[in-house]
Scaffold this motif. Structure first.
Motif, PDB file in Angstrom:
ATOM      1  N   LEU A  15      15.638 -12.935 -17.873  1.00  0.00           N
ATOM      2  CA  LEU A  15      15.219 -12.352 -16.598  1.00  0.00           C
ATOM      3  C   LEU A  15      14.461 -13.358 -15.742  1.00  0.00           C
ATOM      4  N   THR A  16      13.709 -14.272 -16.394  1.00  0.00           N
ATOM      5  CA  THR A  16      13.014 -15.297 -15.616  1.00  0.00           C
ATOM      6  C   THR A  16      14.006 -16.171 -14.877  1.00  0.00           C
ATOM      7  N   GLU A  17      15.088 -16.539 -15.578  1.00  0.00           N
ATOM      8  CA  GLU A  17      16.029 -17.464 -14.959  1.00  0.00           C
ATOM      9  C   GLU A  17      16.850 -16.805 -13.870  1.00  0.00           C
ATOM     10  N   GLU A  18      16.740 -15.493 -13.733  1.00  0.00           N
ATOM     11  CA  GLU A  18      17.487 -14.812 -12.695  1.00  0.00           C
ATOM     12  C   GLU A  18      16.790 -14.896 -11.341  1.00  0.00           C
ATOM     13  N   GLU A  19      15.559 -15.350 -11.323  1.00  0.00           N
ATOM     14  CA  GLU A  19      14.816 -15.447 -10.052  1.00  0.00           C
ATOM     15  C   GLU A  19      15.508 -16.444  -9.120  1.00  0.00           C
ATOM     16  N   ASN A  43      14.413 -26.560  -3.775  1.00  0.00           N
ATOM     17  CA  ASN A  43      13.152 -26.477  -3.054  1.00  0.00           C
ATOM     18  C   ASN A  43      12.306 -25.363  -3.642  1.00  0.00           C
ATOM     19  N   LEU A  44      11.051 -25.340  -3.216  1.00  0.00           N
ATOM     20  CA  LEU A  44      10.162 -24.309  -3.738  1.00  0.00           C
ATOM     21  C   LEU A  44      10.524 -22.948  -3.164  1.00  0.00           C
ATOM     22  N   PRO A  45      10.561 -21.918  -4.009  1.00  0.00           N
ATOM     23  CA  PRO A  45      10.836 -20.579  -3.481  1.00  0.00           C
ATOM     24  C   PRO A  45       9.669 -20.044  -2.674  1.00  0.00           C
ATOM     25  N   ALA A  46       9.904 -18.938  -1.996  1.00  0.00           N
ATOM     26  CA  ALA A  46       8.885 -18.369  -1.124  1.00  0.00           C
ATOM     27  C   ALA A  46       7.667 -17.883  -1.898  1.00  0.00           C
ATOM     28  N   SER A  47       7.847 -17.534  -3.191  1.00  0.00           N
ATOM     29  CA  SER A  47       6.698 -17.027  -3.949  1.00  0.00           C
ATOM     30  C   SER A  47       5.638 -18.084  -4.158  1.00  0.00           C
ATOM     31  N   PHE A  48       6.008 -19.363  -4.000  1.00  0.00           N
ATOM     32  CA  PHE A  48       5.041 -20.420  -4.272  1.00  0.00           C
ATOM     33  C   PHE A  48       4.625 -21.146  -3.010  1.00  0.00           C
ATOM     34  N   ASP A  49       4.832 -20.516  -1.849  1.00  0.00           N
ATOM     35  CA  ASP A  49       4.610 -21.263  -0.614  1.00  0.00           C
ATOM     36  C   ASP A  49       3.139 -21.269  -0.233  1.00  0.00           C
ATOM     37  N   GLN A  50       2.891 -21.763   0.977  1.00  0.00           N
ATOM     38  CA  GLN A  50       1.526 -22.003   1.409  1.00  0.00           C
ATOM     39  C   GLN A  50       0.712 -20.724   1.479  1.00  0.00           C
ATOM     40  N   LYS A  51       1.351 -19.623   1.894  1.00  0.00           N
ATOM     41  CA  LYS A  51       0.623 -18.364   2.044  1.00  0.00           C
ATOM     42  C   LYS A  51       0.051 -17.920   0.702  1.00  0.00           C
ATOM     43  N   THR A  52       0.870 -17.990  -0.328  1.00  0.00           N
ATOM     44  CA  THR A  52       0.386 -17.602  -1.655  1.00  0.00           C
ATOM     45  C   THR A  52      -0.719 -18.524  -2.130  1.00  0.00           C
ATOM     46  N   ARG A  53      -0.535 -19.819  -1.852  1.00  0.00           N
ATOM     47  CA  ARG A  53      -1.566 -20.760  -2.292  1.00  0.00           C
ATOM     48  C   ARG A  53      -2.911 -20.449  -1.660  1.00  0.00           C
ATOM     49  N   LEU A  54      -2.892 -20.135  -0.368  1.00  0.00           N
ATOM     50  CA  LEU A  54      -4.150 -19.835   0.304  1.00  0.00           C
ATOM     51  C   LEU A  54      -4.778 -18.585  -0.281  1.00  0.00           C
ATOM     52  N   LEU A 100       0.569 -10.621  -7.620  1.00  0.00           N
ATOM     53  CA  LEU A 100       1.605 -11.589  -7.968  1.00  0.00           C
ATOM     54  C   LEU A 100       2.909 -10.918  -8.354  1.00  0.00           C
ATOM     55  N   ARG A 101       2.822  -9.668  -8.828  1.00  0.00           N
ATOM     56  CA  ARG A 101       4.060  -9.072  -9.326  1.00  0.00           C
ATOM     57  C   ARG A 101       5.054  -8.833  -8.203  1.00  0.00           C
ATOM     58  N   SER A 102       4.552  -8.473  -7.014  1.00  0.00           N
ATOM     59  CA  SER A 102       5.504  -8.214  -5.932  1.00  0.00           C
ATOM     60  C   SER A 102       6.122  -9.511  -5.436  1.00  0.00           C
ATOM     61  N   ARG A 103       5.401 -10.622  -5.579  1.00  0.00           N
ATOM     62  CA  ARG A 103       5.999 -11.884  -5.157  1.00  0.00           C
ATOM     63  C   ARG A 103       7.017 -12.363  -6.185  1.00  0.00           C
ATOM     64  N   CYS A 104       6.587 -12.372  -7.432  1.00  0.00           N
ATOM     65  CA  CYS A 104       7.466 -12.895  -8.479  1.00  0.00           C
ATOM     66  C   CYS A 104       6.966 -12.375  -9.810  1.00  0.00           C
ATOM     67  N   PHE A 149       8.411 -18.874 -14.380  1.00  0.00           N
ATOM     68  CA  PHE A 149       9.298 -19.464 -13.383  1.00  0.00           C
ATOM     69  C   PHE A 149       8.698 -20.752 -12.832  1.00  0.00           C
ATOM     70  N   GLY A 150       7.398 -20.704 -12.561  1.00  0.00           N
ATOM     71  CA  GLY A 150       6.735 -21.899 -12.063  1.00  0.00           C
ATOM     72  C   GLY A 150       6.819 -23.046 -13.055  1.00  0.00           C
ATOM     73  N   CYS A 151       6.662 -22.718 -14.350  1.00  0.00           N
ATOM     74  CA  CYS A 151       6.755 -23.770 -15.367  1.00  0.00           C
ATOM     75  C   CYS A 151       8.137 -24.381 -15.395  1.00  0.00           C
ATOM     76  N   LYS A 152       9.166 -23.531 -15.214  1.00  0.00           N
ATOM     77  CA  LYS A 152      10.531 -24.083 -15.225  1.00  0.00           C
ATOM     78  C   LYS A 152      10.799 -24.922 -13.991  1.00  0.00           C
ATOM     79  N   LEU A 153      10.205 -24.512 -12.856  1.00  0.00           N
ATOM     80  CA  LEU A 153      10.472 -25.228 -11.611  1.00  0.00           C
ATOM     81  C   LEU A 153       9.797 -26.574 -11.573  1.00  0.00           C
ATOM     82  N   GLN A 154       8.667 -26.665 -12.243  1.00  0.00           N
ATOM     83  CA  GLN A 154       7.773 -27.794 -12.035  1.00  0.00           C
ATOM     84  C   GLN A 154       8.426 -29.161 -12.244  1.00  0.00           C
ATOM     85  N   PRO A 155       9.234 -29.384 -13.306  1.00  0.00           N
ATOM     86  CA  PRO A 155       9.852 -30.709 -13.432  1.00  0.00           C
ATOM     87  C   PRO A 155      10.978 -30.976 -12.430  1.00  0.00           C
TER      88      PRO A 155
END
Lengths: 185, 330
Positions: A12-16, A65-76, A87-91, A97-103
């Protein structure tokens, strides 16, 4: 990685979805909703599920590219008050997912974002589960990601087991695998 | 397309409660396999196209190649979803065999409905394997691992059990809502299946010696029976009659056996262990008789009568009368 093949959470994580930029064209493929024919142009921007994006990235057909769940708005929001961010509604699989994206992504700050968010949320929210009543706990449960919910449930289970041991409840229980008891008419 | 059906199948599995089975979704299963077939057709047509154009399939990275690649990856993804669905369900089926029971008819009917025919086959074969393994090892492995405090347990029947069940020492009927005092080993399989429930009522209402003297905070009846033996007296006739009424025949048996065990133990150790542990300041005490004691009781140094409100001093009397006298004061 073989042990994760059958893991439901991993699937299910990889389906994001993650936005990708195609470097090579692809024929007879109807992934791109903006194209009229079943052809993906070189340079097209498409949202692909992660499993597909990852494999194509390995073959150098796309860049992720980075998905919308990790964009500037979430960071702020996380910087402001990580414990209250929904966080659940974002992702729902934010951390995994973030760990998989990171490399794969060029952004260097993703790892730091994930670890600080987790640390603050753990300290503020998850440590309070031992003393929280059901009412207060249910207010912030919908905000937790799946990983955090698993931790919460594990803590809750061990707490009830401890209380049961203290008061000496019945040792034999109806097997939990059988589901909730229904009142038979 | 592109792994959607596989995703829906996995989501269907995940939407059930953790560790529980939903009905086998053969419709979605078949649809996923259909999607795999579609992907396979497209791959084959793209590769044929490349071969017709005279290009090497492996080396030439043109649009057709990437199209075929995407379809191939979708196919692999659907395969993974199908495998994970079946694998996780099989995990739960094996768990059922260990925790609930080894016969498929022992499972509640609503769970039996949720299993597909192949899963029932798997359950049967796994049960056979477990039985043969337990036979070779020589121990029953699917019972409670913790050694119990007490071999007997009180249960209430909540489900429907056939009549005339053979227990290890007797044959009994089990009407609904009846309560029984069974051996743990007999009751365990029924409790796992949810047909009986263990009763752990506190006996503080029924067996209260005296609010100040003995507060009962244990939950198991046998615990309290043993307590009675230690604290009150080793003869069952020494117990107040209303407490004797509250004990079942098995419990009286248990009391007698436990008293015999205590007496033999005290005989071997050589000390009386059920007396006051604190060394007294004075070997003699002054008492008043408040209950009915027979006449002509033999004490350690004289024979006396005990009419009520007589004051005597003796050491032995203190123990019996403190507890019994407290009870009868009520």
């Amino acid at each position: 990685m073989a042990s994760k093949y059958y893991d439901i959470d991993d699937i299910l994580t990889e389906e994001e979805f993650a936005p990708v930029l195609f470097h090579k064209p692809a024929n007879r493929v109807t992934i791109d909703p903006s194209a009229e024919t079943n052809y993906v142009e070189q340079g097209a921007k498409v949202e692909l599920p992660f499993w597909l994006a990852h494999e194509l990235h390995l073959r150098q057909a796309v860049s992720i590219n980075l998905p919308a769940s990790f964009d500037q708005k979430t960071r702020l929001e996380i910087q402001a008050d990580a414990a209250c961010v929904d966080l659940r509604s974002r992702c729902p699989y934010f951390y995994e997912f973030g760990c998989k994206l990171q490399p794969l992504v060029t952004d260097r700050t993703l790892g730091i974002l994930l670890s600080t968010a987790f640390k603050i949320r753990y300290k503020e929210r998850l440590t309070k589960v031992f003393t929280a009543t059901h009412l207060t706990a249910s207010k912030f449960l919908p905000f937790l990601t799946i990983e955090e919910t698993n931790l919460y449930e594990a803590a809750h289970l061990s707490m009830t087991a401890f209380k049961k041991w203290r008061t000496g409840g019945p040792r034999f229980q109806r097997a939990s695998i059988l589901g909730r008891k229904r009142k038979e008419s | 397309m592109y792994g959607r059906k596989g995703y829906q199948l996995v989501k269907d599995f995940a939407s059930g409660e953790k560790g529980h089975l939903k009905p086998f979704n053969s419709k979605l299963f078949d649809e996923t396999i259909e999607e795999c077939d579609q992907n396979h057709h497209l791959i084959q047509s793209l590769i044929r196209k490349m071969q017709q154009e005279g290009l090497e399939v492996h080396n030439n990275r043109n649009a057709d190649h990437y199209g075929a690649l995407v379809h191939h990856l979708s196919l692999i993804r659907n395969k993974r979803c199908l495998m994970a669905y079946v694998h996780n369900r099989a995990d739960i089926v094996r768990d059922l065999a260990w925790r609930v029971g080894l016969e498929i008819l022992d499972l509640p009917p609503d769970i039996q409905e949720n299993l597909s025919a192949l899963e029932k086959e798997y359950f049967k074969n796994h049960s056979v394997a477990i039985k043969s393994y337990m036979g070779k090892v020589g121990i029953e492995l699917n019972v409670d691992m913790v050694p119990p405090k007490d071999p007997y347990i009180k249960i209430r029947v909540v489900g429907d059990i056939d009549q005339g069940i053979l227990m290890s020492d007797k044959t009994t009927d089990f009407p609904r809502h009846s309560m029984h005092f069974l051996k743990r080993t007999d009751a365990e399989p029924y409790i796992s299946r949810g047909q009986m429930e263990e009763l752990t009522e506190t006996l503080s209402q029924s067996v209260m010696m005296n609010d100040g003297c003995v507060t009962v905070c244990r939950h198991n009846r046998a615990d309290i029976v043993r307590d009675l033996a230690w604290r009150v007296g080793l003869e069952i006739l020494d117990l107040p009659p209303d407490i004797q009424e509250n004990l079942s025949a098995l419990e009286k048996e248990y009391f007698k056996n436990h008293s015999v065990a205590i007496k033999s133990y005290m005989g071997k150790v050589g000390i009386e262990l059920n007396v006051d542990m604190v060394p007294p300041k004075d070997p003699y005490i002054k008492i008043r008789v408040v209950g009915d004691i027979d006449q002509g009781i033999l004490m350690s140094d004289k024979t006396t009568d005990f009419p009520v409100t007589l004051c005597i001093s003796s050491n032995e009397l203190m123990l019996n009368l403190t507890f019994l006298g407290g009870k009868w004061r009520n």
